[in-house]
Design an enzyme around this catalytic site. Structure first.
Site, PDB file in Angstrom:
ATOM      1  N   LYS A  95     -75.007 -70.887 -11.432  1.00  0.00           N
ATOM      2  CA  LYS A  95     -76.184 -71.643 -11.854  1.00  0.00           C
ATOM      3  C   LYS A  95     -76.614 -71.157 -13.238  1.00  0.00           C
ATOM      4  O   LYS A  95     -76.570 -69.969 -13.523  1.00  0.00           O
ATOM      5  CB  LYS A  95     -77.360 -71.386 -10.895  1.00  0.00           C
ATOM      6  CG  LYS A  95     -77.335 -72.196  -9.612  1.00  0.00           C
ATOM      7  CD  LYS A  95     -78.696 -72.061  -8.897  1.00  0.00           C
ATOM      8  CE  LYS A  95     -78.840 -73.101  -7.813  1.00  0.00           C
ATOM      9  NZ  LYS A  95     -80.161 -73.097  -7.184  1.00  0.00           N
ATOM     10  N   LYS A 128     -73.812 -67.140  -8.977  1.00  0.00           N
ATOM     11  CA  LYS A 128     -74.012 -68.349  -8.165  1.00  0.00           C
ATOM     12  C   LYS A 128     -73.504 -69.593  -8.882  1.00  0.00           C
ATOM     13  O   LYS A 128     -73.536 -70.697  -8.353  1.00  0.00           O
ATOM     14  CB  LYS A 128     -75.489 -68.545  -7.845  1.00  0.00           C
ATOM     15  CG  LYS A 128     -76.049 -67.593  -6.830  1.00  0.00           C
ATOM     16  CD  LYS A 128     -77.302 -68.154  -6.153  1.00  0.00           C
ATOM     17  CE  LYS A 128     -78.538 -68.057  -6.990  1.00  0.00           C
ATOM     18  NZ  LYS A 128     -79.760 -68.377  -6.224  1.00  0.00           N
TER      19      LYS A 128
HETATM   20  N1  C2G Z   1     -85.525 -75.957  -1.354  1.00  0.00           N
HETATM   21  C1  C2G Z   1     -86.114 -76.876  -0.494  1.00  0.00           C
HETATM   22  N2  C2G Z   1     -86.190 -78.174  -0.853  1.00  0.00           N
HETATM   23  C2  C2G Z   1     -85.712 -78.582  -2.056  1.00  0.00           C
HETATM   24  C3  C2G Z   1     -85.143 -77.653  -2.942  1.00  0.00           C
HETATM   25  C4  C2G Z   1     -85.054 -76.326  -2.566  1.00  0.00           C
HETATM   26  O1  C2G Z   1     -86.570 -76.524   0.618  1.00  0.00           O
HETATM   27  N3  C2G Z   1     -85.809 -79.906  -2.377  1.00  0.00           N
HETATM   28  C5  C2G Z   1     -85.450 -74.557  -0.913  1.00  0.00           C
HETATM   29  C6  C2G Z   1     -84.016 -74.033  -0.817  1.00  0.00           C
HETATM   30  O2  C2G Z   1     -83.452 -74.393   0.445  1.00  0.00           O
HETATM   31  C7  C2G Z   1     -84.225 -72.526  -0.942  1.00  0.00           C
HETATM   32  C8  C2G Z   1     -85.443 -72.434  -1.891  1.00  0.00           C
HETATM   33  O3  C2G Z   1     -86.073 -73.730  -1.873  1.00  0.00           O
HETATM   34  O4  C2G Z   1     -84.588 -71.961   0.321  1.00  0.00           O
HETATM   35  C9  C2G Z   1     -85.036 -72.094  -3.310  1.00  0.00           C
HETATM   36  O5  C2G Z   1     -84.080 -73.040  -3.740  1.00  0.00           O
HETATM   37  P1  C2G Z   1     -83.084 -72.619  -4.952  1.00  0.00           P
HETATM   38  O6  C2G Z   1     -83.887 -72.093  -6.066  1.00  0.00           O
HETATM   39  O7  C2G Z   1     -82.139 -73.753  -5.162  1.00  0.00           O
HETATM   40  O8  C2G Z   1     -82.345 -71.385  -4.299  1.00  0.00           O
HETATM   41  P2  C2G Z   1     -80.778 -71.205  -3.985  1.00  0.00           P
HETATM   42  O9  C2G Z   1     -79.985 -71.496  -5.196  1.00  0.00           O
HETATM   43  O10 C2G Z   1     -80.532 -71.935  -2.729  1.00  0.00           O
HETATM   44  O11 C2G Z   1     -80.735 -69.615  -3.803  1.00  0.00           O
HETATM   45  O12 C2G Z   1     -79.328 -65.618  -1.720  1.00  0.00           O
HETATM   46  C10 C2G Z   1     -79.835 -66.920  -1.520  1.00  0.00           C
HETATM   47  C11 C2G Z   1     -79.916 -67.681  -2.814  1.00  0.00           C
HETATM   48  O13 C2G Z   1     -80.585 -66.926  -3.818  1.00  0.00           O
HETATM   49  C12 C2G Z   1     -80.656 -68.995  -2.580  1.00  0.00           C
END
Ligand code: C2G
Length: 131
Positions: free
Chosen positions: A46, A44
């Site tokens: 990250k 990803k």
């Molecule tokens: N999220 C949110 N509000 C934020 C930050 C994050 O609602 N201010 C939500 C994201 O939309 C996601 C979840 O929290 O649904 C987890 O966020 P991340 O850890 O950034 O996940 P991400 O990198 O989007 O990974 O296969 C899908 C991926 O693994 C998603």
């Protein structure tokens, strides 16, 4: 028993994550979080501050979370939904539309992201603070 499934890295756990998990749980009775493995975070692009085991332990401490499983590849969602009999896939709306192909086997719900907080904002703000 309505089963909810969601995916993410959940690094530097913050209130935006918690709000997502809370709202996801409110859609059903059992919430499964597929947590991005460190190897998948590399895919990803990250670099999580906390390794998988610590991120997993923190998620397991959250009252809304019933089970944490690892996420290794993008393509495992369909298998996970069938294996864990998920009724609803829930993601923040930054993913709007991205998982609609799974609507043949479960509901797909995109919840509004929480504004004003993110893991990258935390890192940025800390870098720019004279601590
Ligand atoms: N999220 C949110 N509000 C934020 C930050 C994050 O609602 N201010 C939500 C994201 O939309 C996601 C979840 O929290 O649904 C987890 O966020 P991340 O850890 O950034 O996940 P991400 O990198 O989007 O990974 O296969 C899908 C991926 O693994 C998603």
């Amino acid at each position: 028993m309505k089963r909810i499934l969601t995916y993410g890295t959940f690094d530097l756990l913050h209130w935006g994550h918690i709000r997502l998990l809370k709202r996801a749980k409110e859609l059903g009775d059992y919430l499964i979080v597929a947590l991005s493995a460190d190897e998948f975070n590399e895919i990803k692009g990250k670099k999580a501050y906390h390794p998988y085991e610590e991120r997993k332990m923190m998620l397991e401490a959250i009252r809304y979370v019933d089970l944490v499983i690892p996420e290794y590849v993008w393509e495992q969602k369909r298998v996970d939904i069938l294996k864990y009999q998920a009724d609803i896939l829930v993601m923040g709306d930054d993913w709007e539309g991205k998982f609609d192909d799974l609507r043949d086997i479960c509901e797909v719900v995109y919840l509004p992201r929480t504004e004003g907080i993110s893991t990258s904002k935390i890192k940025h703000d800390l870098e720019n603070t004279d601590l």
